[in-house]
Motif scaffolding. Structure first.
Motif, PDB file in Angstrom:
ATOM      1  N   ASN A 133       0.907  -1.388   0.077  1.00 30.67           N
ATOM      2  CA  ASN A 133       0.088  -0.067  -0.160  1.00 30.67           C
ATOM      3  C   ASN A 133       0.885   1.316   0.137  1.00 30.67           C
ATOM      4  OD1 ASN A 133      -2.387  -1.318   0.352  1.00 30.67           O
ATOM      5  ND2 ASN A 133      -2.043  -1.785   2.255  1.00 30.67           N
ATOM      6  N   PRO A 134       0.537   2.393  -0.564  1.00 28.09           N
ATOM      7  CA  PRO A 134       1.070   3.624  -0.706  1.00 28.09           C
ATOM      8  C   PRO A 134       1.171   4.304   0.821  1.00 28.09           C
ATOM      9  CG  PRO A 134      -0.811   3.871  -1.482  1.00 28.09           C
ATOM     10  CD  PRO A 134      -0.982   2.687  -1.320  1.00 28.09           C
ATOM     11  N   LEU A 135       2.034   4.060   1.689  1.00 24.96           N
ATOM     12  CA  LEU A 135       1.821   4.614   3.107  1.00 24.96           C
ATOM     13  C   LEU A 135       2.629   5.960   3.431  1.00 24.96           C
ATOM     14  CD1 LEU A 135       2.410   1.167   4.902  1.00 24.96           C
ATOM     15  CD2 LEU A 135       0.358   1.956   3.976  1.00 24.96           C
ATOM     16  N   ASP A 136       2.319   6.593   4.242  1.00 24.44           N
ATOM     17  CA  ASP A 136       3.321   7.624   4.790  1.00 24.44           C
ATOM     18  C   ASP A 136       4.300   7.139   5.724  1.00 24.44           C
ATOM     19  OD1 ASP A 136       1.643   9.412   3.210  1.00 24.44           O
ATOM     20  OD2 ASP A 136       0.721  10.113   4.987  1.00 24.44           O
ATOM     21  N   VAL A 137       5.579   7.671   5.664  1.00 20.92           N
ATOM     22  CA  VAL A 137       6.689   7.301   6.374  1.00 20.92           C
ATOM     23  C   VAL A 137       7.137   8.597   7.058  1.00 20.92           C
ATOM     24  CG1 VAL A 137       8.810   6.086   6.783  1.00 20.92           C
ATOM     25  CG2 VAL A 137       7.077   5.267   4.959  1.00 20.92           C
ATOM     26  N   LEU A 138       6.955   8.424   8.428  1.00 24.52           N
ATOM     27  CA  LEU A 138       7.498   9.554   9.054  1.00 24.52           C
ATOM     28  C   LEU A 138       8.970   9.590   9.726  1.00 24.52           C
ATOM     29  CD1 LEU A 138       4.541  10.308  11.821  1.00 24.52           C
ATOM     30  CD2 LEU A 138       4.542  10.887   9.528  1.00 24.52           C
ATOM     31  N   ILE A 139       9.855  10.669   9.261  1.00 24.61           N
ATOM     32  CA  ILE A 139      11.179  10.437   9.420  1.00 24.61           C
ATOM     33  C   ILE A 139      11.621  11.518  10.398  1.00 24.61           C
ATOM     34  CG2 ILE A 139      11.558   9.411   7.068  1.00 24.61           C
ATOM     35  CD1 ILE A 139      12.845  11.980   6.052  1.00 24.61           C
ATOM     36  N   ALA A 140      12.872  11.477  10.872  1.00 25.52           N
ATOM     37  CA  ALA A 140      13.538  12.682  11.475  1.00 25.52           C
ATOM     38  C   ALA A 140      15.063  12.514  11.377  1.00 25.52           C
ATOM     39  CB  ALA A 140      13.069  12.761  12.830  1.00 25.52           C
ATOM     40  N   GLY A 141      15.802  13.483  11.456  1.00 29.02           N
ATOM     41  CA  GLY A 141      17.227  13.552  11.199  1.00 29.02           C
ATOM     42  C   GLY A 141      17.892  14.861  11.223  1.00 29.02           C
ATOM     43  N   ASP A 142      19.070  14.800  11.729  1.00 27.11           N
ATOM     44  CA  ASP A 142      19.807  16.132  11.831  1.00 27.11           C
ATOM     45  C   ASP A 142      20.506  16.507  10.446  1.00 27.11           C
ATOM     46  OD1 ASP A 142      19.125  16.565  14.231  1.00 27.11           O
ATOM     47  OD2 ASP A 142      21.101  15.390  15.235  1.00 27.11           O
ATOM     48  N   ASP A 143      20.895  15.303   9.617  1.00 25.13           N
ATOM     49  CA  ASP A 143      21.554  15.984   8.549  1.00 25.13           C
ATOM     50  C   ASP A 143      20.558  15.921   7.068  1.00 25.13           C
ATOM     51  OD1 ASP A 143      24.420  15.809   7.253  1.00 25.13           O
ATOM     52  OD2 ASP A 143      23.277  14.930   5.690  1.00 25.13           O
ATOM     53  N   THR A 144      20.434  17.300   6.486  1.00 25.23           N
ATOM     54  CA  THR A 144      19.500  17.482   5.546  1.00 25.23           C
ATOM     55  C   THR A 144      19.799  16.575   4.210  1.00 25.23           C
ATOM     56  OG1 THR A 144      19.378  19.711   6.221  1.00 25.23           O
ATOM     57  CG2 THR A 144      18.710  19.247   3.937  1.00 25.23           C
ATOM     58  N   GLU A 145      20.943  16.374   3.864  1.00 17.40           N
ATOM     59  CA  GLU A 145      21.453  15.659   2.694  1.00 17.40           C
ATOM     60  C   GLU A 145      21.118  14.165   3.153  1.00 17.40           C
ATOM     61  OE1 GLU A 145      25.082  14.275   0.064  1.00 17.40           O
ATOM     62  OE2 GLU A 145      25.351  16.137   1.189  1.00 17.40           O
ATOM     63  N   ALA A 146      21.133  13.533   4.049  1.00 20.34           N
ATOM     64  CA  ALA A 146      20.920  12.405   4.547  1.00 20.34           C
ATOM     65  C   ALA A 146      19.393  12.032   4.527  1.00 20.34           C
ATOM     66  CB  ALA A 146      21.449  12.090   5.906  1.00 20.34           C
ATOM     67  N   LYS A 147      18.717  13.028   5.060  1.00 20.79           N
ATOM     68  CA  LYS A 147      17.306  12.867   4.956  1.00 20.79           C
ATOM     69  C   LYS A 147      16.659  12.879   3.608  1.00 20.79           C
ATOM     70  CE  LYS A 147      15.961  16.100   8.167  1.00 20.79           C
ATOM     71  NZ  LYS A 147      15.121  16.890   8.843  1.00 20.79           N
ATOM     72  N   ALA A 148      17.192  13.753   2.765  1.00 19.10           N
ATOM     73  CA  ALA A 148      16.854  13.795   1.377  1.00 19.10           C
ATOM     74  C   ALA A 148      17.025  12.516   0.813  1.00 19.10           C
ATOM     75  CB  ALA A 148      17.664  14.746   0.726  1.00 19.10           C
ATOM     76  N   THR A 149      18.404  11.695   1.041  1.00 20.99           N
ATOM     77  CA  THR A 149      18.560  10.332   0.588  1.00 20.99           C
ATOM     78  C   THR A 149      17.460   9.444   0.875  1.00 20.99           C
ATOM     79  OG1 THR A 149      20.900  10.870   0.362  1.00 20.99           O
ATOM     80  CG2 THR A 149      20.246   8.572   0.356  1.00 20.99           C
ATOM     81  N   VAL A 150      17.262   9.580   1.983  1.00 21.66           N
ATOM     82  CA  VAL A 150      16.201   8.584   2.771  1.00 21.66           C
ATOM     83  C   VAL A 150      14.970   8.675   2.122  1.00 21.66           C
ATOM     84  CG1 VAL A 150      14.898   7.837   4.868  1.00 21.66           C
ATOM     85  CG2 VAL A 150      17.448   8.015   4.815  1.00 21.66           C
ATOM     86  N   SER A 151      14.552  10.025   2.076  1.00 23.55           N
ATOM     87  CA  SER A 151      13.317  10.555   1.485  1.00 23.55           C
ATOM     88  C   SER A 151      13.207   9.839  -0.037  1.00 23.55           C
ATOM     89  CB  SER A 151      13.038  11.823   1.497  1.00 23.55           C
ATOM     90  OG  SER A 151      12.894  12.399   2.533  1.00 23.55           O
ATOM     91  N   ALA A 152      14.131   9.739  -0.778  1.00 24.79           N
ATOM     92  CA  ALA A 152      14.332   9.368  -1.974  1.00 24.79           C
ATOM     93  C   ALA A 152      14.052   7.908  -2.216  1.00 24.79           C
ATOM     94  CB  ALA A 152      15.429   9.704  -2.776  1.00 24.79           C
ATOM     95  N   PHE A 153      14.596   7.216  -1.077  1.00 20.37           N
ATOM     96  CA  PHE A 153      14.578   5.722  -0.993  1.00 20.37           C
ATOM     97  C   PHE A 153      13.107   5.313  -0.767  1.00 20.37           C
ATOM     98  CE2 PHE A 153      14.552   2.367   2.243  1.00 20.37           C
ATOM     99  CZ  PHE A 153      14.492   1.176   1.523  1.00 20.37           C
ATOM    100  N   ILE A 154      12.659   6.074   0.396  1.00 19.96           N
ATOM    101  CA  ILE A 154      11.257   5.931   0.636  1.00 19.96           C
ATOM    102  C   ILE A 154      10.142   5.929  -0.600  1.00 19.96           C
ATOM    103  CG2 ILE A 154       9.246   6.705   2.061  1.00 19.96           C
ATOM    104  CD1 ILE A 154      11.472   7.429   4.037  1.00 19.96           C
TER     105      ILE A 154
END
Length: 201
Positions: A133-154
Motif C-alpha cells: 500500500n502507498p503509506l506515509d513514512v514519518l522521518i527525523a534526522g539532523d543531516d539534511t542531505e541524509a534525510k533527502a537520500t532517505v526520502s528518495a529511497f522511501i
C-alpha cells in the motif's frame, strides 16, 4: 538511487526488502541466504563485514541495535543508518530510553562520527508495509542531505516520506509507535491499520 543493506532477518526486514533490491545481513548465514533467495532480487551479505549499501537499515530489536552498530564500528563510516526500532518496555506501557532521549539518539552515541542516523519506518507495521500500500513514512534526522537520500529511497518504494524535523523528534516518533501499539491492542482491536497525513483542504 542509493544501494541498501538491511541488518536483520525479521518481518520488517522482509517487508522492506520485498519492495527493493537489497543486501540482507544476518547472524545466521543460512537464514540470510534463504530470505534473499525468497525475495529474488536480494543478495545475502556477511555479518560483521562492511555493508555494501550506502543506506544501512537496522531491522533488529532495539535491545540489540546499539550493540550491532558498535560491532560494525568504522565499517559504517559514511553510511546513512536508518533506525526503525520502537524501544518499548516489555509491558508496552512506556519507553526504555533515557528521559529526553530516543533510541535513535542513543544509536548516534555508538555510531562512527562519519555516519548519519535517520529515524524512519517505526510508525509503519511490517505486515501493512508488505501489502504494497502507498503509506506515509514519518522521518527525523539532523543531516539534511541524509534525510533527502532517505526520502528518495522511501519514494522508490512507492511510499510518501514526511519529514518531522531534527533527530530530537525521534523520541516523539517512538512515542507515536507506542501509541499505535496501544491502539492495536485496545482501541482498533487489531494491527491492520496505518498512520497517515491528510494534506488536502
Amino acid at each position: 538511487m542509493s544501494s541498501v543493506s538491511i541488518i536483520g532477518l525479521g518481518n520488517m526486514a522482509g517487508a522492506l526488502a520485498g519492495r527493493n533490491a537489497v543486501e540482507i545481513i544476518g547472524r545466521d548465514p543460512a537464514k540470510a541466504k534463504e530470505l534473499a533467495a525468497a525475495l529474488g532480487d536480494a543478495t545475502a551479505g556477511t555479518a560483521g563485514t562492511a555493508p555494501a549499501g550506502d543506506i544501512v537499515i537496522l531491522a533488529v530489536p532495539y535491545a540489540s541495535a546499539a550493540a550491532v552498530v558498535g560491532e560494525y564500528g568504522d565499517a559504517l563510516h559514511g553510511k546513512i543508518i536508518i533506525d526503525i526500532t520502537n524501544p518499548v518496555t516489555p509491558d508496552f506501557k512506556g519507553l526504555v530510553t533515557p528521559e529526553g532521549s530516543s533510541g535513535a539518539q542513543e544509536i548516534v552515541k555508538v555510531a562512527p562520527a562519519g555516519a548519519h542516523v535517520v529515524k524512519a519506518f517505526n510508525t509503519v507495521f511490517g505486515h501493512m508495509l508488505a501489502q504494497g500500500n502507498p503509506l506515509d513514512v514519518l522521518i527525523a534526522g539532523d543531516d539534511t542531505e541524509a534525510k533527502a537520500t532517505v526520502s528518495a529511497f522511501i519514494e522508490s518504494l512507492g511510499l510518501r516520506p514526511m519529514d518531522t524535523g531534527s533527530l530530537e523528534m525521534a523520541r516523539w516518533l517512538e512515542g507515536t509507535g507506542l501509541v499505535m501499539i496501544g491502539l492495536g491492542r485496545f482501541g482498533a482491536g487489531s494491527f491492520d491499520f496505518t498512520l497517515g497525513v491528510n494534506t488536502s483542504a
